[in-house]
Motif scaffolding. Structure first.
Motif, PDB file in Angstrom:
ATOM      1  N   VAL A  31     -75.218 -52.789 -38.039  1.00 38.81           N
ATOM      2  CA  VAL A  31     -76.481 -53.860 -38.428  1.00 38.81           C
ATOM      3  C   VAL A  31     -76.284 -54.898 -39.364  1.00 38.81           C
ATOM      4  CG1 VAL A  31     -78.748 -54.755 -38.933  1.00 38.81           C
ATOM      5  CG2 VAL A  31     -78.179 -52.399 -37.365  1.00 38.81           C
ATOM      6  N   THR A  32     -75.524 -54.274 -40.467  1.00 37.59           N
ATOM      7  CA  THR A  32     -74.863 -54.865 -41.899  1.00 37.59           C
ATOM      8  C   THR A  32     -74.440 -55.519 -41.163  1.00 37.59           C
ATOM      9  OG1 THR A  32     -75.618 -52.916 -43.502  1.00 37.59           O
ATOM     10  CG2 THR A  32     -74.193 -55.116 -44.471  1.00 37.59           C
ATOM     11  N   ARG A  33     -73.169 -55.631 -41.090  1.00 31.27           N
ATOM     12  CA  ARG A  33     -72.332 -56.425 -40.694  1.00 31.27           C
ATOM     13  C   ARG A  33     -72.373 -57.487 -39.530  1.00 31.27           C
ATOM     14  NH1 ARG A  33     -69.302 -51.506 -40.916  1.00 31.27           N
ATOM     15  NH2 ARG A  33     -68.929 -50.939 -38.556  1.00 31.27           N
ATOM     16  N   ALA A  34     -73.620 -57.114 -38.766  1.00 31.35           N
ATOM     17  CA  ALA A  34     -74.427 -58.009 -37.975  1.00 31.35           C
ATOM     18  C   ALA A  34     -74.693 -59.296 -38.598  1.00 31.35           C
ATOM     19  CB  ALA A  34     -75.009 -57.630 -36.290  1.00 31.35           C
ATOM     20  N   ILE A  35     -75.609 -58.917 -39.658  1.00 31.07           N
ATOM     21  CA  ILE A  35     -76.224 -59.878 -40.044  1.00 31.07           C
ATOM     22  C   ILE A  35     -75.045 -60.476 -40.791  1.00 31.07           C
ATOM     23  CG2 ILE A  35     -77.844 -60.002 -42.373  1.00 31.07           C
ATOM     24  CD1 ILE A  35     -79.234 -56.926 -41.038  1.00 31.07           C
ATOM     25  N   GLU A  36     -74.399 -60.002 -41.616  1.00 30.57           N
ATOM     26  CA  GLU A  36     -73.657 -60.903 -42.627  1.00 30.57           C
ATOM     27  C   GLU A  36     -72.832 -61.652 -41.939  1.00 30.57           C
ATOM     28  OE1 GLU A  36     -72.591 -60.905 -45.460  1.00 30.57           O
ATOM     29  OE2 GLU A  36     -74.064 -60.373 -46.203  1.00 30.57           O
ATOM     30  N   GLY A  37     -72.123 -61.569 -40.260  1.00 30.57           N
ATOM     31  CA  GLY A  37     -71.869 -62.345 -39.064  1.00 30.57           C
ATOM     32  C   GLY A  37     -72.352 -63.885 -38.747  1.00 30.57           C
ATOM     33  N   LEU A  38     -73.915 -63.508 -39.008  1.00 26.99           N
ATOM     34  CA  LEU A  38     -74.846 -64.639 -38.751  1.00 26.99           C
ATOM     35  C   LEU A  38     -74.516 -65.923 -40.014  1.00 26.99           C
ATOM     36  CD1 LEU A  38     -78.133 -62.465 -38.387  1.00 26.99           C
ATOM     37  CD2 LEU A  38     -77.218 -63.395 -36.442  1.00 26.99           C
ATOM     38  N   LYS A  39     -74.427 -65.646 -41.073  1.00 30.45           N
ATOM     39  CA  LYS A  39     -74.318 -66.531 -42.218  1.00 30.45           C
ATOM     40  C   LYS A  39     -73.025 -67.424 -42.176  1.00 30.45           C
ATOM     41  CE  LYS A  39     -76.019 -63.154 -45.517  1.00 30.45           C
ATOM     42  NZ  LYS A  39     -75.716 -62.168 -47.038  1.00 30.45           N
ATOM     43  N   LYS A  40     -72.066 -66.711 -41.402  1.00 26.40           N
ATOM     44  CA  LYS A  40     -70.735 -67.825 -40.755  1.00 26.40           C
ATOM     45  C   LYS A  40     -70.480 -67.810 -39.500  1.00 26.40           C
ATOM     46  CE  LYS A  40     -68.724 -63.856 -43.118  1.00 26.40           C
ATOM     47  NZ  LYS A  40     -67.901 -62.540 -43.290  1.00 26.40           N
ATOM     48  N   LEU A  41     -71.928 -67.922 -38.688  1.00 28.63           N
ATOM     49  CA  LEU A  41     -71.525 -68.905 -37.480  1.00 28.63           C
ATOM     50  C   LEU A  41     -72.064 -70.471 -37.153  1.00 28.63           C
ATOM     51  CD1 LEU A  41     -73.372 -65.888 -35.016  1.00 28.63           C
ATOM     52  CD2 LEU A  41     -70.891 -66.843 -34.871  1.00 28.63           C
ATOM     53  N   LYS A  42     -71.024 -70.521 -36.911  1.00 29.06           N
ATOM     54  CA  LYS A  42     -71.594 -72.115 -35.987  1.00 29.06           C
ATOM     55  C   LYS A  42     -71.156 -71.941 -35.024  1.00 29.06           C
ATOM     56  CE  LYS A  42     -70.788 -73.456 -40.272  1.00 29.06           C
ATOM     57  NZ  LYS A  42     -71.779 -74.273 -41.250  1.00 29.06           N
ATOM     58  N   PRO A  43     -72.522 -72.858 -34.055  1.00 36.01           N
ATOM     59  CA  PRO A  43     -73.716 -73.394 -34.857  1.00 36.01           C
ATOM     60  C   PRO A  43     -74.249 -72.467 -36.078  1.00 36.01           C
ATOM     61  CG  PRO A  43     -74.339 -73.442 -32.470  1.00 36.01           C
ATOM     62  CD  PRO A  43     -72.990 -73.223 -33.069  1.00 36.01           C
ATOM     63  N   ALA A  44     -74.874 -72.552 -36.976  1.00 37.27           N
ATOM     64  CA  ALA A  44     -75.596 -71.348 -37.672  1.00 37.27           C
ATOM     65  C   ALA A  44     -77.053 -71.280 -37.139  1.00 37.27           C
ATOM     66  CB  ALA A  44     -76.059 -72.052 -39.217  1.00 37.27           C
ATOM     67  N   PRO A  45     -77.038 -70.051 -37.017  1.00 38.30           N
ATOM     68  CA  PRO A  45     -77.805 -69.178 -35.874  1.00 38.30           C
ATOM     69  C   PRO A  45     -78.953 -69.581 -37.097  1.00 38.30           C
ATOM     70  CG  PRO A  45     -76.289 -67.195 -36.627  1.00 38.30           C
ATOM     71  CD  PRO A  45     -75.636 -69.019 -37.153  1.00 38.30           C
ATOM     72  N   LEU A  46     -79.097 -69.205 -38.299  1.00 38.85           N
ATOM     73  CA  LEU A  46     -80.049 -69.093 -39.543  1.00 38.85           C
ATOM     74  C   LEU A  46     -80.652 -70.486 -39.983  1.00 38.85           C
ATOM     75  CD1 LEU A  46     -79.092 -66.012 -41.091  1.00 38.85           C
ATOM     76  CD2 LEU A  46     -81.097 -65.971 -40.315  1.00 38.85           C
ATOM     77  N   GLY A  47     -81.898 -70.476 -39.547  1.00 35.61           N
ATOM     78  CA  GLY A  47     -82.359 -72.339 -40.015  1.00 35.61           C
ATOM     79  C   GLY A  47     -82.337 -71.917 -41.983  1.00 35.61           C
ATOM     80  N   VAL A  48     -82.011 -71.446 -43.035  1.00 40.15           N
ATOM     81  CA  VAL A  48     -80.882 -71.054 -43.823  1.00 40.15           C
ATOM     82  C   VAL A  48     -80.492 -69.876 -43.980  1.00 40.15           C
ATOM     83  CG1 VAL A  48     -82.542 -71.147 -46.379  1.00 40.15           C
ATOM     84  CG2 VAL A  48     -83.859 -72.664 -44.638  1.00 40.15           C
ATOM     85  N   VAL A  49     -79.782 -69.713 -44.823  1.00 45.70           N
ATOM     86  CA  VAL A  49     -78.781 -68.992 -44.669  1.00 45.70           C
ATOM     87  C   VAL A  49     -78.864 -67.543 -45.247  1.00 45.70           C
ATOM     88  CG1 VAL A  49     -76.538 -67.647 -45.499  1.00 45.70           C
ATOM     89  CG2 VAL A  49     -76.588 -69.996 -44.395  1.00 45.70           C
ATOM     90  N   GLU A  50     -79.755 -67.823 -46.499  1.00 46.01           N
ATOM     91  CA  GLU A  50     -80.788 -66.629 -47.673  1.00 46.01           C
ATOM     92  C   GLU A  50     -81.574 -65.954 -46.202  1.00 46.01           C
ATOM     93  OE1 GLU A  50     -79.289 -70.345 -49.607  1.00 46.01           O
ATOM     94  OE2 GLU A  50     -80.284 -69.496 -47.686  1.00 46.01           O
ATOM     95  N   ASP A  51     -82.445 -66.440 -45.572  1.00 47.93           N
ATOM     96  CA  ASP A  51     -82.843 -65.658 -44.785  1.00 47.93           C
ATOM     97  C   ASP A  51     -82.845 -63.987 -43.820  1.00 47.93           C
ATOM     98  OD1 ASP A  51     -85.172 -67.486 -45.985  1.00 47.93           O
ATOM     99  OD2 ASP A  51     -85.179 -68.788 -43.540  1.00 47.93           O
TER     100      ASP A  51
END
Length: 799
Positions: A48-68
């Motif tokens: 799960v940790t690696r998956a969440i770290e991967g979210l920060k690098k994905l384009k288009p960004a899945p997170l509105g704010v990376v810190e979230d």
């Protein structure tokens, strides 16, 4: 009325879809815990940790704010099963393997809350079969939920019931997914691949079959089947690359495994295309492996050649004659394509005919009504019109006869005749499947209206289909004033609504005059003013083209007067005696951003892109944007223990000097254009409802405009500090000499010019500096180059 609330969600499976669903839940302020298998090595939550770290690098960004990303709670099935008890909704999103899913259901069943809804995010597996392993007490709370990839951006969510699913469960889930997650919900029958993938993937396979028949290259096909055809700009093969060729192959296999020639007469066309097999064998899975039907090498895009199995230069475009045909009215367009002699025209007619044919033959088996099919193709596959809408617009009976003739002549890919309801009865009499009385349901032989759940009362102008004659925002309500630039109107005689009508909703003198009239009307007889437009554009900024003639005739002095009027209008909005609420959706750039920040409050759709972008055309914000940045910095500094203004100014200065645009309402809040008290609305069609209610609530709570007051600025020492950093950037080659000049002017305005640090100034004083900077740049040759470049090409000029 149900009081079902989703206080926390569990997502099972931290793969591509599971992690992105969790990210979107966080975007929408829904607490979420993301589960996966325990890692074999290292911390148990490692997967799960690696998956969440991967979210920060994905384009288009899945997170509105990376810190979230930090808000996604991590869990694994070995240590944290008891956390499921706190969840009101459990979304299973593991790999598309029936046996794996059934095994997981057995494990989680003892830990589910007695009220929790359980839903499987599958793209096509039978929901009824999945439910069979569940205990009897859970079956009524189980259904399918199909998000489309990427979940943040794709509108469509399909809900699928089983024979034992309680109707109230689907109603509750639909309300949550619609209002809290901002999605368009369609209920699909439990048939293979449901609605969107059944029609969409079948359409892609049938298109690939026609590509072979007509011998066209992938780049030409994508050019033909993209925006020109009213579909997603990625066309056919680029879309396949984005989805993932392995994912697409799996969906194709579901069709192959669950259908037969008896259940789907198009079955013979569902063989996996040879080129797809080749690419899979090569390990070229599309965008995720940086190679599929297309491969990017530097700035060049290469296309795969099936014969040589090599990548060759791409970029070939369709013949312009077909681009012109596709701009014709629907009836003329289809006839021209059908009668054309060239391969490209014949190909286009063939894929449209196949789409109409397939949707009609399968409507009864896959969907409740024709509207749901059209919504699925619009929301899930990026089409401007669904197949039934286009068919109906082009003339229902004429198109039906053309399809029939092709079937009878053996030109169609399938010999199955069109259903009888196409040619007779209510559909023929109505001239199509969509009417004001609803859309055609072949199972009941009736036209059915959309569901009337309470959640939909919040949508004043929900998306509709051609032929439904739904109310249009352009003519709805009572018009108070209207000209070519703006419409002032009201829905319920309590709030004035201002809708800008100019191209790109550009702000010129007529719009400014209209907004002032709106304030005057609202102050006299209403509770507030809401600025709103029913499309993906709040405002692209000041009307540069309207400004040019005045500049040519009167020089900078003529523009100075227009800018002064715009600045005074912004202050009128800010200090109006009734609340002014900007309801922002899509682009709010330059003057559009200024309009929003000078309003008393902002209500924004999640996908709103806000920023001061004037440096792109060699200018500085001139309608009060820099004044706003200086004032906000002073307000934040006054509320802190620090005495230095500069740290509070840096973010706003940088955003304006670099033309930063918030890529979501959440990121726009980080840039300072959206405040903590502003409201972010997940569903675009609820924006007007929320904005009107915010204005009324502010009025009813005794709204008073802010008092005009002086505020501190950073002064000449602040200017010197910022310019020192700019010199380093210029000398290091990061910015041009003209960029340095523009940024220096921005620094001078936001710091208050040649005054001592801490000097108190007014908004009018800073607006004068802002206006002077704006007008001085208009006479600069480098700025003129940028303006003319933008007006002629639509792209920024770097000089």
């Amino acid at each position: 009325m149900s009081r079902f609330q989703v206080k926390k969600v569990a997502v099972l499976g931290a793969g591509v879809m599971g992690a992105q669903i969790a990210a979107h839940l966080v975007n929408c302020k829904v607490p979420v815990v993301l589960f996966d298998l325990p890692a074999k090595e290292g911390p148990k939550n490692g997967i799960v940790t690696r998956a969440i770290e991967g979210l920060k690098k994905l384009k288009p960004a899945p997170l509105g704010v990376v810190e979230d990303a930090a808000l996604i709670q991590q869990a694994n099935y070995e240590e944290h099963m008891d956390q499921l008890l706190d969840c009101d909704l459990v979304i299973e999103a593991i790999a598309e393997r029936m046996d794996w899913k059934l095994d997981l259901y057995k494990k989680i069943a003892p830990f589910l809350a007695p009220h929790a809804i359980v839903a499987s995010n599958t793209s096509g597996l039978s929901i009824t079969k999945l439910s069979e392993v569940l205990p009897e007490e859970i079956k009524p709370r189980f259904c399918g939920i199909h998000f489309f990839n990427p979940p943040r951006y794709m509108m469509l969510v399909e809900l699928i019931n089983t024979p034992t699913t309680q109707p109230q469960i689907l109603d509750d889930l639909e309300a949550f997914v619609t209002s809290n997650l901002g999605k368009g919900v369609v209920r699909a029958k439990d048939s293979p691949n449901f609605i969107a993938n059944r029609v969409g993937v079948a359409g892609m396979l049938l298109t690939m079959k026609e590509v072979e028949n007509f011998g066209l290259s992938y780049d030409v096909v994508d050019d033909l089947t993209g925006k020109k055809l009213g579909r997603a700009s990625s066309g056919t093969f680029r879309t396949a690359d984005v989805v993932g060729l392995d994912t697409m192959t799996h969906v194709i296999k579901t069709l192959q495994d669950t259908l037969t020639l008896d259940t789907d007469p198009f079955y013979e066309s569902f063989a996996t295309p040879a080129v797809l097999k080749t690419l899979l064998e090569m390990g070229n899975l599309g965008q995720k492996t940086k190679a599929g039907f297309f491969k990017k090498v530097g700035r060049d895009v290469l296309r795969f050649d099936g014969e040589s199995k090599e990548y060759v230069p791409g970029g070939q475009k369709a013949d312009q004659v077909y681009a012109r045909m596709l701009k014709k009215p629907a009836a003329e367009r289809l006839k021209l394509l059908r009668d054309s002699e060239g391969a490209q025209g014949q190909f286009l007619w063939a894929i449209l005919r196949n789409a109409f044919h397939y949707a009609a033959v399968h409507l009864e088996a896959i969907a409740d009504n024709a509207r749901d099919v059209d919504f699925c193709m619009r929301w899930g596959f990026g089409m401007k019109q669904g197949p039934f809408e286009l068919w109906q617009e082009a003339g229902w009976l004429n198109v039906a006869n053309m399809i029939k003739e092709d079937i009878d002549a053996g030109k169609a890919l399938c010999k199955a005749p069109l259903p009888a309801w196409v040619f007779k009865g209510p559909v023929l009499e109505a001239g199509g499947v969509h009417t004001p009385q609803g859309s055609w349901n072949p199972s009941t032989g009736q036209f059915v209206l959309p569901r009337s759940l309470p959640v939909y009362t919040r949508q004043h102008f929900p998306e509709s289909v051609l032929g439904a004659d739904a109310p249009k925002a352009q003519t709805a309500g009572k018009t108070l004033f209207e000209d070519d630039a703006i419409r002032l109107w009201t829905l319920a005689d309590d709030v004035v609504i201002a809708s800008i009508k100019t191209k790109m909703h550009a702000i010129g003198p007529a719009v400014v005059e209209g907004l002032l009239k709106g304030v005057e009307l609202a102050e006299a007889s209403y509770q507030g003013l809401v600025i709103w437009s029913n499309d993906e554009l709040f405002s692209a900024g000041a009307d540069l083209q309207a400004m040019l003639p005045a500049f040519m005739m009167g020089g900078a002095k003529a523009i100075d007067g227009a800018e002064l009027e715009m600045q005074e209008a912004m202050l009128k909005l800010r200090y109006a005696n009734v609340p002014v609420v900007s309801a922002v959706r899509g682009l709010a750039l330059g003057g559009g951003c200024e309009l929003a920040v000078f309003s008393a409050k902002r209500v924004l759709a999640m996908e709103s892109y806000v920023g001061l972008v004037e440096v792109g055309v060699g200018l500085v914000p001139g309608g009060g944007g820099l004044t706003y940045i200086a004032r906000r910095a002073a307000e934040k500094a006054a509320a802190s223990t620090g005495k230095d203004l500069l740290p509070f100014l840096t973010e706003g200065f940088t955003a304006a000097a670099m033309a930063k645009v918030g890529t979501s309402a959440l990121e726009s809040r980080k840039l300072g254009y959206v405040l903590e008290g502003d409201v972010i609305v997940p569903h675009k069609d609820e924006l007007l409802f929320v904005a009107i209610n915010e204005a009324k609530a502010m009025f009813n709570s005794g709204y008073r405009a802010p008092q005009k007051r002086l505020f501190a600025v950073a002064g000449r020492s602040g200017v010197a500090t910022i310019k020192g950093s700019l010199v380093n950037m210029r000398d290091g080659g990061f910015i041009s000499a003209h960029d340095y000049h523009i940024a220096s002017l921005i620094a001078n305005v936001v710091c208050g010019g040649d005054v001592d640090a801490g000097s108190l100034v007014s908004e009018e004083y800073l607006m004068t500096l802002e206006r002077q900077a704006f007008c001085s740049l208009l006479t600069h040759p480098k700025t003129q180059e940028r303006i003319m470049g933008m007006l002629s090409t639509g792209k920024p000029v770097r000089n």
